[in-house]
Motif scaffolding. Sequence first.
Motif, short mmCIF file in Angstrom:
data_model
loop_
_atom_site.label_atom_id
_atom_site.label_comp_id
_atom_site.label_asym_id
_atom_site.label_seq_id
_atom_site.Cartn_x
_atom_site.Cartn_y
_atom_site.Cartn_z
N MET A 1 -100.18 19.05 -7.20
CA MET A 1 -99.93 19.78 -6.53
C MET A 1 -100.91 20.92 -6.52
N SER A 2 -100.41 22.19 -5.14
CA SER A 2 -101.54 22.41 -4.67
C SER A 2 -100.95 23.86 -5.16
N ASN A 3 -100.96 25.01 -5.07
CA ASN A 3 -100.25 26.46 -6.10
C ASN A 3 -99.41 26.83 -5.62
N ASN A 4 -99.39 26.55 -4.16
CA ASN A 4 -98.21 27.05 -3.38
C ASN A 4 -97.31 25.65 -2.99
N SER A 5 -96.33 25.97 -2.45
CA SER A 5 -95.65 24.47 -1.54
C SER A 5 -96.13 23.53 -1.07
N GLU A 6 -97.45 24.21 -0.19
CA GLU A 6 -97.98 22.76 0.28
C GLU A 6 -98.38 22.19 -0.46
N PRO A 7 -98.04 20.86 0.70
CA PRO A 7 -98.88 19.68 -0.13
C PRO A 7 -100.46 19.35 0.23
N ILE A 8 -100.94 18.75 -0.76
CA ILE A 8 -102.03 18.55 -0.46
C ILE A 8 -102.72 17.44 -0.02
N LYS A 9 -103.51 17.85 1.63
CA LYS A 9 -103.36 16.47 3.09
C LYS A 9 -103.96 15.12 2.05
N THR A 10 -104.05 14.62 2.02
CA THR A 10 -104.70 12.75 1.55
C THR A 10 -104.80 12.34 2.99
N LEU A 11 -105.79 11.53 2.47
CA LEU A 11 -106.82 10.18 3.73
C LEU A 11 -105.74 9.68 3.02
N HIS A 12 -106.37 8.85 4.42
CA HIS A 12 -105.97 6.66 4.16
C HIS A 12 -104.53 6.80 3.63
N GLY A 13 -103.83 8.20 4.10
CA GLY A 13 -101.99 7.01 3.28
C GLY A 13 -102.25 7.58 1.52
N LEU A 14 -102.96 7.80 1.08
CA LEU A 14 -103.32 7.55 -0.50
C LEU A 14 -102.05 8.67 -1.05
N PRO A 15 -102.03 8.46 -2.42
CA PRO A 15 -100.96 9.27 -3.00
C PRO A 15 -101.55 10.38 -3.26
N GLU A 16 -100.69 11.37 -3.53
CA GLU A 16 -101.05 12.48 -3.58
C GLU A 16 -101.74 12.62 -4.64
N GLN A 17 -100.72 12.09 -6.07
CA GLN A 17 -100.79 11.77 -7.78
C GLN A 17 -102.19 11.08 -7.38
N VAL A 18 -102.83 11.46 -8.73
CA VAL A 18 -104.34 10.57 -8.85
C VAL A 18 -103.51 10.02 -10.55
N ILE A 19 -103.14 9.13 -10.87
CA ILE A 19 -102.86 8.01 -12.12
C ILE A 19 -103.88 6.93 -12.19
N PHE A 20 -104.32 6.95 -13.75
CA PHE A 20 -105.14 5.80 -13.95
C PHE A 20 -104.36 4.62 -15.09
N CYS A 21 -103.74 3.85 -14.84
CA CYS A 21 -102.80 3.20 -15.84
C CYS A 21 -103.98 3.25 -17.05
N SER A 22 -101.87 2.71 -18.00
CA SER A 22 -102.40 3.54 -19.51
C SER A 22 -103.27 2.14 -20.54
N ARG A 23 -103.45 0.97 -19.65
CA ARG A 23 -104.08 0.23 -20.01
C ARG A 23 -105.08 -0.59 -20.04
N CYS A 24 -105.54 -0.40 -18.41
CA CYS A 24 -106.66 -0.73 -18.28
C CYS A 24 -107.39 0.31 -17.42
N VAL A 25 -108.86 0.52 -16.58
CA VAL A 25 -109.17 2.44 -16.00
C VAL A 25 -108.74 2.27 -14.75
N MET A 26 -107.66 1.75 -14.30
CA MET A 26 -107.47 1.64 -12.87
C MET A 26 -106.67 3.10 -12.26
N ASN A 27 -107.33 2.77 -11.40
CA ASN A 27 -106.23 4.80 -10.42
C ASN A 27 -105.35 3.97 -9.80
#
Length: 404
Positions: A1-27
């Motif tokens: 999240m950005s430091n104010n309430s404005e969400p970060i603009k993401t391209l390609h319809g991607l989810p804003e929060q980037v997470i990685f799988c806890s078993r493999c290394v996939m995001n």
Amino acid sequence: MSNNSEPIKTLHGLPEQVIFCSRCVMNNQRPNTSREFVKKDSNISTAGFGDDGVCDACRWYEEKQKIDWADREKQLQALCDKFRRNDGRYDVIVPSSGGKDSFFVAHQLKHKYGMNPLTVTWAPHRYTDVGWRNFQSMIDAGFDNVLVTPNSQVHAKLTRLAFENLVNPFQPFIIGQKNVAPRAALQYNVPLIMYGENHAEAHNKIGENYSPLMNIEHFTRENDDTELYFGGVNIKDLKQYSIEDKDLFLYKPLLAEPVRKAGIEVHYYSFYYNWSPQENYYYAMDNSKFESNPDGRSEGTYSKFSSLDDKIDGQHYFTMFAKFGQGRCMNDANRDIRDGLITREEAIKLMNKYDGEFPKKYFQEFLDYIGISEERYWEVIDKSRSPHVWKKVNGEWVLKHRVS
Ligand SMILES: [Zn+2]
């Protein structure tokens, strides 16, 4: 999240929060690429992660351990018995690049199950030398083959549109590839098609793995073609790029009705057999003159035996890295972690070393092929970098989120 309430603009319809799988290394930034031919923007994301932080592919791997493979082989026997012909006609179509995986399928069907396969190949944009040799080696190992090569003027124009509009230079190849085997099945009156791996294992919904069949929606349309898009351009607007309707024969998905009427069934070998790319590589080496990458590894990764045949393969992976932060090495490592070949720690080291390595070997040929300048290339690439994935540090693009 950005430091104010404005969400970060993401391209390609991607989810804003980037997470990685806890078993493999996939995001969680992977796009869903099915039915690209009806999408204006091909980059629709499917997260494919469970609440526990485990990706669908790893979850599927767990499910896979419960499969009774002996029973699956019986099902394969029964399928072959149903379709086998003893009158000299082909009885199965194997879509084939000349790579290790399709070689394995065709060779097993012929020699273990007594089938009479026709291999069908959708040509790469530009064959690499090793790709062409492997393709010939497959034929030399005892297979009939039909090679379908699209008009490269049209193919290059579509590839340019797909690169400039979608940053997905492989889109026309993938769309055309999906049509080739079903069309051959109609032409040669061979209702059984056998693919290798169900890419649902890595890309789509887990549910698709429970069926041996490919949904015909992936390569058919119900009626008219006005809703089709190629390279992000609606079919009726392609004229402005000097692409005529008659140029699109190989790209338009087949009408569903004749496919259903002919009783065409598209199966995945990976439903019936505990699929392993590494084992397929050894099998292809043992049973043909299959060669791995003569450079020792492919650019952007440590592996040497996958996606070798097209000079544009490297661009496919590099554009995925720019858009989704998913490099070629990450893709290989995910698989190898699940198959127990490397640890997650080793994978992270490999990614730090190889992911994002620029595919320079055929870069100029790629630019010449689609007819753009290097400057334009980087303009397109840099515009595709979503601000939630990338930041610029001292003039260099770096990933905001790295797996740890
Ligand atoms: Zn995973």
